[in-house]
Design a protein around this motif. Structure first.
Motif, PDB file in Angstrom:
ATOM      1  N   GLY A  13      34.402  34.770  34.048  1.00  0.00           N
ATOM      2  CA  GLY A  13      33.180  34.138  34.541  1.00  0.00           C
ATOM      3  C   GLY A  13      31.934  34.728  33.923  1.00  0.00           C
ATOM      4  N   ILE A  14      31.878  36.054  33.828  1.00  0.00           N
ATOM      5  CA  ILE A  14      30.704  36.699  33.238  1.00  0.00           C
ATOM      6  C   ILE A  14      30.619  36.391  31.751  1.00  0.00           C
ATOM      7  CG2 ILE A  14      29.684  38.938  32.681  1.00  0.00           C
ATOM      8  CD1 ILE A  14      30.773  39.919  35.403  1.00  0.00           C
ATOM      9  N   VAL A  46      36.612  37.513  43.016  1.00  0.00           N
ATOM     10  CA  VAL A  46      37.190  36.215  42.651  1.00  0.00           C
ATOM     11  C   VAL A  46      36.161  35.114  42.855  1.00  0.00           C
ATOM     12  CG1 VAL A  46      38.967  34.530  43.244  1.00  0.00           C
ATOM     13  CG2 VAL A  46      39.560  36.941  43.107  1.00  0.00           C
ATOM     14  N   GLN A  47      35.448  35.154  43.974  1.00  0.00           N
ATOM     15  CA  GLN A  47      34.421  34.140  44.238  1.00  0.00           C
ATOM     16  C   GLN A  47      33.291  34.220  43.212  1.00  0.00           C
ATOM     17  OE1 GLN A  47      33.426  34.973  48.349  1.00  0.00           O
ATOM     18  NE2 GLN A  47      34.399  33.071  48.993  1.00  0.00           N
ATOM     19  N   ALA A  48      32.878  35.428  42.862  1.00  0.00           N
ATOM     20  CA  ALA A  48      31.798  35.585  41.886  1.00  0.00           C
ATOM     21  C   ALA A  48      32.207  35.044  40.517  1.00  0.00           C
ATOM     22  CB  ALA A  48      31.404  37.057  41.778  1.00  0.00           C
ATOM     23  N   GLY A  49      33.420  35.336  40.084  1.00  0.00           N
ATOM     24  CA  GLY A  49      33.904  34.806  38.810  1.00  0.00           C
ATOM     25  C   GLY A  49      34.010  33.299  38.822  1.00  0.00           C
ATOM     26  N   ARG A  50      34.464  32.746  39.949  1.00  0.00           N
ATOM     27  CA  ARG A  50      34.562  31.290  40.092  1.00  0.00           C
ATOM     28  C   ARG A  50      33.180  30.643  40.021  1.00  0.00           C
ATOM     29  NH1 ARG A  50      34.197  28.458  45.012  1.00  0.00           N
ATOM     30  NH2 ARG A  50      34.787  26.302  44.760  1.00  0.00           N
ATOM     31  N   ILE A  51      32.213  31.223  40.707  1.00  0.00           N
ATOM     32  CA  ILE A  51      30.861  30.659  40.706  1.00  0.00           C
ATOM     33  C   ILE A  51      30.237  30.762  39.321  1.00  0.00           C
ATOM     34  CG2 ILE A  51      28.527  31.012  41.609  1.00  0.00           C
ATOM     35  CD1 ILE A  51      29.900  31.734  44.302  1.00  0.00           C
ATOM     36  N   ALA A 100      43.300  31.244  42.741  1.00  0.00           N
ATOM     37  CA  ALA A 100      43.374  32.549  43.394  1.00  0.00           C
ATOM     38  C   ALA A 100      42.845  32.487  44.819  1.00  0.00           C
ATOM     39  CB  ALA A 100      42.596  33.577  42.585  1.00  0.00           C
ATOM     40  N   LEU A 101      41.744  31.775  45.039  1.00  0.00           N
ATOM     41  CA  LEU A 101      41.208  31.656  46.402  1.00  0.00           C
ATOM     42  C   LEU A 101      42.180  30.906  47.309  1.00  0.00           C
ATOM     43  CD1 LEU A 101      37.411  30.992  45.802  1.00  0.00           C
ATOM     44  CD2 LEU A 101      38.481  33.015  46.779  1.00  0.00           C
ATOM     45  N   PHE A 124      38.020  27.752  32.594  1.00  0.00           N
ATOM     46  CA  PHE A 124      39.184  28.598  32.874  1.00  0.00           C
ATOM     47  C   PHE A 124      38.919  29.498  34.079  1.00  0.00           C
ATOM     48  CE2 PHE A 124      39.608  27.672  28.303  1.00  0.00           C
ATOM     49  CZ  PHE A 124      40.851  27.059  28.328  1.00  0.00           C
ATOM     50  N   ALA A 125      37.727  30.095  34.134  1.00  0.00           N
ATOM     51  CA  ALA A 125      37.367  30.939  35.275  1.00  0.00           C
ATOM     52  C   ALA A 125      37.307  30.106  36.550  1.00  0.00           C
ATOM     53  CB  ALA A 125      36.031  31.624  35.016  1.00  0.00           C
TER      54      ALA A 125
END
Length: 104
Positions: A28-29, A66-71, A49-50, A41-42
């Motif tokens: 995500g980053i 996981v939430q931060a990478g998804r966002i 994963a969530l 992909f993120a």
């Protein structure tokens, strides 16, 4: 020196770490900073994963990562779609108004 046995007992399973949590956060980053192709992909990996975390019933200590990478993946994907839309619009306008290849 000896301490009394006043230590609280066992209150459930210890927190777990989702195995893909760090990968999702890094993707995500990187999708925001380096290459926006990694965003979808993120996003997809974060959704999966969530879903696994929510269905497991256990406490995962890296749910926030996981939430931060998804966002980050969602933001990167939206920005990539906007960029592709503007590029298609620009090339379409160039073709319509003869900006490309008007040899005379």
């Amino acid at each position: 020196m000896s301490y009394p046995n006043d230590v609280p007992g066992y209150y459930g399973p210890p927190p777990q770490t989702h195995p893909n949590g760090t990968t999702i956060l890094v993707l995500g980053i990187l999708s925001l900073v380096v290459c926006s192709i990694l965003g979808p992909f993120a996003w997809v990996m974060g959704n999966n994963a969530l879903r696994e975390i929510d269905e497991s019933g256990y406490y995962y200590e890296n749910r926030g990562a996981v939430q931060a990478g998804r966002i980050c993946g969602i933001i990167s994907s939206v920005l990539m779609m906007i960029t592709v839309g503007f590029l298609v619009l620009a090339f379409g306008m160039a073709l319509v108004f003869g900006g490309l290849g008007s040899g005379a």
